[in-house]
Design a protein around this motif. Structure first.
Motif, mmCIF file in Angstrom:
data_model
loop_
_atom_site.group_PDB
_atom_site.id
_atom_site.type_symbol
_atom_site.label_atom_id
_atom_site.label_comp_id
_atom_site.label_asym_id
_atom_site.label_seq_id
_atom_site.Cartn_x
_atom_site.Cartn_y
_atom_site.Cartn_z
ATOM 1 N N LEU A 1 95.088 25.149 -30.821
ATOM 2 C CA LEU A 1 93.937 26.044 -30.703
ATOM 3 C C LEU A 1 93.881 26.694 -29.328
ATOM 4 O O LEU A 1 93.475 27.854 -29.191
ATOM 5 C CB LEU A 1 92.645 25.270 -30.981
ATOM 6 N N GLN A 2 94.272 25.953 -28.305
ATOM 7 C CA GLN A 2 94.276 26.516 -26.948
ATOM 8 C C GLN A 2 95.330 27.608 -26.786
ATOM 9 O O GLN A 2 95.226 28.444 -25.878
ATOM 10 C CB GLN A 2 94.520 25.402 -25.925
ATOM 11 N N MET A 3 96.341 27.594 -27.637
ATOM 12 C CA MET A 3 97.374 28.627 -27.547
ATOM 13 C C MET A 3 96.855 30.003 -27.941
ATOM 14 O O MET A 3 97.377 31.025 -27.474
ATOM 15 C CB MET A 3 98.556 28.262 -28.468
ATOM 16 N N ILE A 4 95.839 30.049 -28.800
ATOM 17 C CA ILE A 4 95.364 31.334 -29.318
ATOM 18 C C ILE A 4 94.868 32.251 -28.203
ATOM 19 O O ILE A 4 95.339 33.389 -28.082
ATOM 20 C CB ILE A 4 94.290 31.110 -30.395
ATOM 21 N N PRO A 5 93.905 31.814 -27.343
ATOM 22 C CA PRO A 5 93.489 32.721 -26.263
ATOM 23 C C PRO A 5 94.600 33.023 -25.266
ATOM 24 O O PRO A 5 94.651 34.126 -24.710
ATOM 25 C CB PRO A 5 92.333 31.962 -25.592
ATOM 26 N N LEU A 6 95.514 32.069 -25.060
ATOM 27 C CA LEU A 6 96.644 32.331 -24.158
ATOM 28 C C LEU A 6 97.542 33.430 -24.710
ATOM 29 O O LEU A 6 97.952 34.341 -23.977
ATOM 30 C CB LEU A 6 97.448 31.052 -23.943
ATOM 31 N N LEU A 7 97.852 33.353 -25.991
ATOM 32 C CA LEU A 7 98.698 34.378 -26.599
ATOM 33 C C LEU A 7 98.012 35.737 -26.599
ATOM 34 O O LEU A 7 98.663 36.762 -26.371
ATOM 35 C CB LEU A 7 99.057 33.971 -28.031
ATOM 36 N N VAL A 8 96.696 35.749 -26.849
ATOM 37 C CA VAL A 8 95.954 37.016 -26.806
ATOM 38 C C VAL A 8 96.013 37.617 -25.408
ATOM 39 O O VAL A 8 96.265 38.823 -25.236
ATOM 40 C CB VAL A 8 94.498 36.805 -27.259
ATOM 41 N N GLY A 9 95.796 36.795 -24.386
ATOM 42 C CA GLY A 9 95.835 37.296 -23.012
ATOM 43 C C GLY A 9 97.210 37.797 -22.616
ATOM 44 O O GLY A 9 97.352 38.869 -22.009
ATOM 45 N N ILE A 10 98.266 37.032 -22.969
ATOM 46 C CA ILE A 10 99.628 37.427 -22.609
ATOM 47 C C ILE A 10 100.022 38.731 -23.293
ATOM 48 O O ILE A 10 100.556 39.656 -22.664
ATOM 49 C CB ILE A 10 100.616 36.300 -22.973
ATOM 50 N N THR A 11 99.770 38.812 -24.588
ATOM 51 C CA THR A 11 100.181 40.011 -25.324
ATOM 52 C C THR A 11 99.358 41.236 -24.926
ATOM 53 O O THR A 11 99.897 42.347 -24.844
ATOM 54 C CB THR A 11 100.061 39.779 -26.841
ATOM 55 N N PHE A 12 98.063 41.040 -24.650
ATOM 56 C CA PHE A 12 97.248 42.191 -24.254
ATOM 57 C C PHE A 12 97.691 42.744 -22.901
ATOM 58 O O PHE A 12 97.817 43.961 -22.725
ATOM 59 C CB PHE A 12 95.769 41.802 -24.201
ATOM 60 N N LEU A 13 97.935 41.854 -21.936
ATOM 61 C CA LEU A 13 98.406 42.317 -20.620
ATOM 62 C C LEU A 13 99.762 43.010 -20.750
ATOM 63 O O LEU A 13 100.006 44.040 -20.102
ATOM 64 C CB LEU A 13 98.500 41.141 -19.651
ATOM 65 N N SER A 14 100.639 42.468 -21.569
ATOM 66 C CA SER A 14 101.942 43.097 -21.766
ATOM 67 C C SER A 14 101.794 44.467 -22.415
ATOM 68 O O SER A 14 102.477 45.426 -22.038
ATOM 69 C CB SER A 14 102.830 42.198 -22.646
ATOM 70 N N PHE A 15 100.895 44.577 -23.381
ATOM 71 C CA PHE A 15 100.641 45.858 -24.044
ATOM 72 C C PHE A 15 100.141 46.892 -23.040
ATOM 73 O O PHE A 15 100.582 48.048 -23.052
ATOM 74 C CB PHE A 15 99.605 45.648 -25.154
ATOM 75 N N VAL A 16 99.240 46.471 -22.150
ATOM 76 C CA VAL A 16 98.683 47.381 -21.145
ATOM 77 C C VAL A 16 99.764 47.813 -20.165
ATOM 78 O O VAL A 16 99.872 48.994 -19.795
ATOM 79 C CB VAL A 16 97.510 46.713 -20.411
ATOM 80 N N VAL A 17 100.601 46.863 -19.719
ATOM 81 C CA VAL A 17 101.648 47.181 -18.742
ATOM 82 C C VAL A 17 102.640 48.183 -19.318
ATOM 83 O O VAL A 17 103.023 49.160 -18.659
ATOM 84 C CB VAL A 17 102.372 45.894 -18.299
ATOM 85 N N VAL A 18 103.070 47.950 -20.565
ATOM 86 C CA VAL A 18 104.010 48.891 -21.192
ATOM 87 C C VAL A 18 103.364 50.256 -21.370
ATOM 88 O O VAL A 18 103.999 51.296 -21.172
ATOM 89 C CB VAL A 18 104.497 48.336 -22.544
ATOM 90 N N GLY B 1 98.824 58.464 -30.778
ATOM 91 C CA GLY B 1 97.689 59.320 -30.484
ATOM 92 C C GLY B 1 96.360 58.583 -30.449
ATOM 93 O O GLY B 1 95.327 59.183 -30.143
ATOM 94 N N GLN B 2 96.369 57.296 -30.741
ATOM 95 C CA GLN B 2 95.139 56.510 -30.795
ATOM 96 C C GLN B 2 94.895 55.796 -29.474
ATOM 97 O O GLN B 2 95.815 55.597 -28.680
ATOM 98 C CB GLN B 2 95.224 55.492 -31.941
ATOM 99 N N PRO B 3 93.644 55.397 -29.207
ATOM 100 C CA PRO B 3 93.339 54.656 -27.974
ATOM 101 C C PRO B 3 94.099 53.328 -27.925
ATOM 102 O O PRO B 3 94.493 52.764 -28.955
ATOM 103 C CB PRO B 3 91.829 54.427 -28.071
ATOM 104 N N LEU B 4 94.260 52.814 -26.725
ATOM 105 C CA LEU B 4 95.054 51.603 -26.514
ATOM 106 C C LEU B 4 94.478 50.418 -27.277
ATOM 107 O O LEU B 4 95.225 49.661 -27.912
ATOM 108 C CB LEU B 4 95.127 51.283 -25.009
#
Length: 327
Positions: free
Chosen positions: A10-27, A59-62
């Motif tokens: 269960l603790q992995m869920i927020p970690l994965l969300v944070g990691i993937t969101f930051l990676s999405f923003v960086v790219v 064409g959609q928001p991030l």
């Protein structure tokens, strides 16, 4: 144990969300995108590029694009690679076997040499053997992997002892099963040596320092005072406790499959996950990058979980409550 595993999952869920969101923003914040190079090609019309951008949701928001990607991931769909025009999951699974074979083989090679050599030099502290092997361990940690890869490829080219680059030979599909196994093994020799050299050197030093610290512990002195044979003292009391940090390191190995093999795969032209991720980053193939990041993050988190569970099985003194308190 089940409660511990469930809580960690269960603790992995927020970690994965944070990691993937930051990676999405960086790219997304990186200058340009995959379509920037297409716009420089006069043979591709702007209408085609706009159609492709609409197809991949550029064409959609991030936040909208990230939300749609997460929704697809929940349905085991990592999206479509823009460059390859193939499902990301299919691309990753097609390359995963080569990287998995390379990583597991190099790990076995590293541990099979690091543990006995580290034990031998620790039990002969200050001897000529200790000094010579310690020198080579420092040398192994100092030599860059890419330089060692180029050096071994040059030697292989001059001697003809091993294949130079590649995962298999050109006639691999025509070989029988035993010949295929031999061909893969021959192509693995050089990359395994490259990946295993630096890892073996650092693990050897770690093993040496652990044994030097443990061999003066009270329970080791007690075992020797009882008259136990030295081989039993070393095997049951010293070596068993010195291997505990290695169990934790084994968990991190799962998460470093991409990073550790990427440079070696690029230099030696190995068709694995490392080269796939490097190509994705260079071309800003958003969904392929995100699929690789997600996979490496999941491997790292699962590797740590597996290492903690195995650690409690190897060392009965460690309990799950202790691991939870440490985190």
């Amino acid at each position: 144990m089940l409660r511990f595993v469930a809580r960690r999952l269960l603790q992995m869920i927020p970690l994965l969300v944070g990691i993937t969101f930051l990676s999405f923003v960086v790219v997304d914040l990186a200058p340009g995108d995959f379509f920037s190079t297409l716009r420089l090609n006069p043979s591709i019309s702007p209408d085609v590029i706009r159609q492709m951008e609409a197809e991949f949701g550029y064409g959609q928001p991030l936040l909208v694009r990230y939300g749609r990607w997460v929704w697809r991931v929940l349905h085991l769909d990592l999206g479509m690679s823009i460059a390859y025009r193939v499902a990301v999951l299919d691309l990753i699974t097609s390359r995963a076997l080569n990287t998995l074979i390379l990583a597991v083989t190099s790990m076995i090679f590293t541990w099979a040499l690091a543990v006995p050599i580290g034990t031998a030099v620790a039990l002969r502290r200050g001897s000529v053997t200790d000094r010579v092997l310690s020198f080579f361990s420092f040398l192994g940690m100092s030599v860059p992997s890419f330089f060692l890869a180029f050096l071994l490829m040059y030697l292989a080219l001059e001697t003809g002892w091993f294949p130079v680059g590649g995962t298999t030979s050109v006639d691999y599909p025509l070989l029988d099963p035993l010949e295929k196994l031999a061909d893969r093994a021959a192509h693995l020799v050089l990359p395994v040596i490259v990946l295993g050299t630096s890892g073996m050197a650092s693990l050897m030093r770690l093993m040496r320092s652990n044994i030097l610290e443990i061999q003066h512990a009270d329970y080791v002195r007690t075992a020797r005072a009882k008259g136990l044979p030295e081989w039993r003292v070393v095997g049951k009391h010293i070596l068993r406790n010195a291997l505990n940090p290695f169990v934790t390191l084994a968990g991190y190995e799962l998460g470093t499959l991409l990073g550790g093999a990427a440079l070696v795969e690029a230099v030696m032209n190995l068709q694995g996950l490392g080269t796939l991720m490097l190509d994705a980053v260079r071309s800003l193939d958003l969904y392929l990058v995100m699929g690789s990041v997600l996979m490496s993050a999941v491997l790292l988190l699962l590797g740590n979980l597996i290492a903690d569970v195995v650690l409690t099985l190897v060392d009965p003194r460690i309990e799950f409550t202790t691991l939870e308190a440490a985190r």
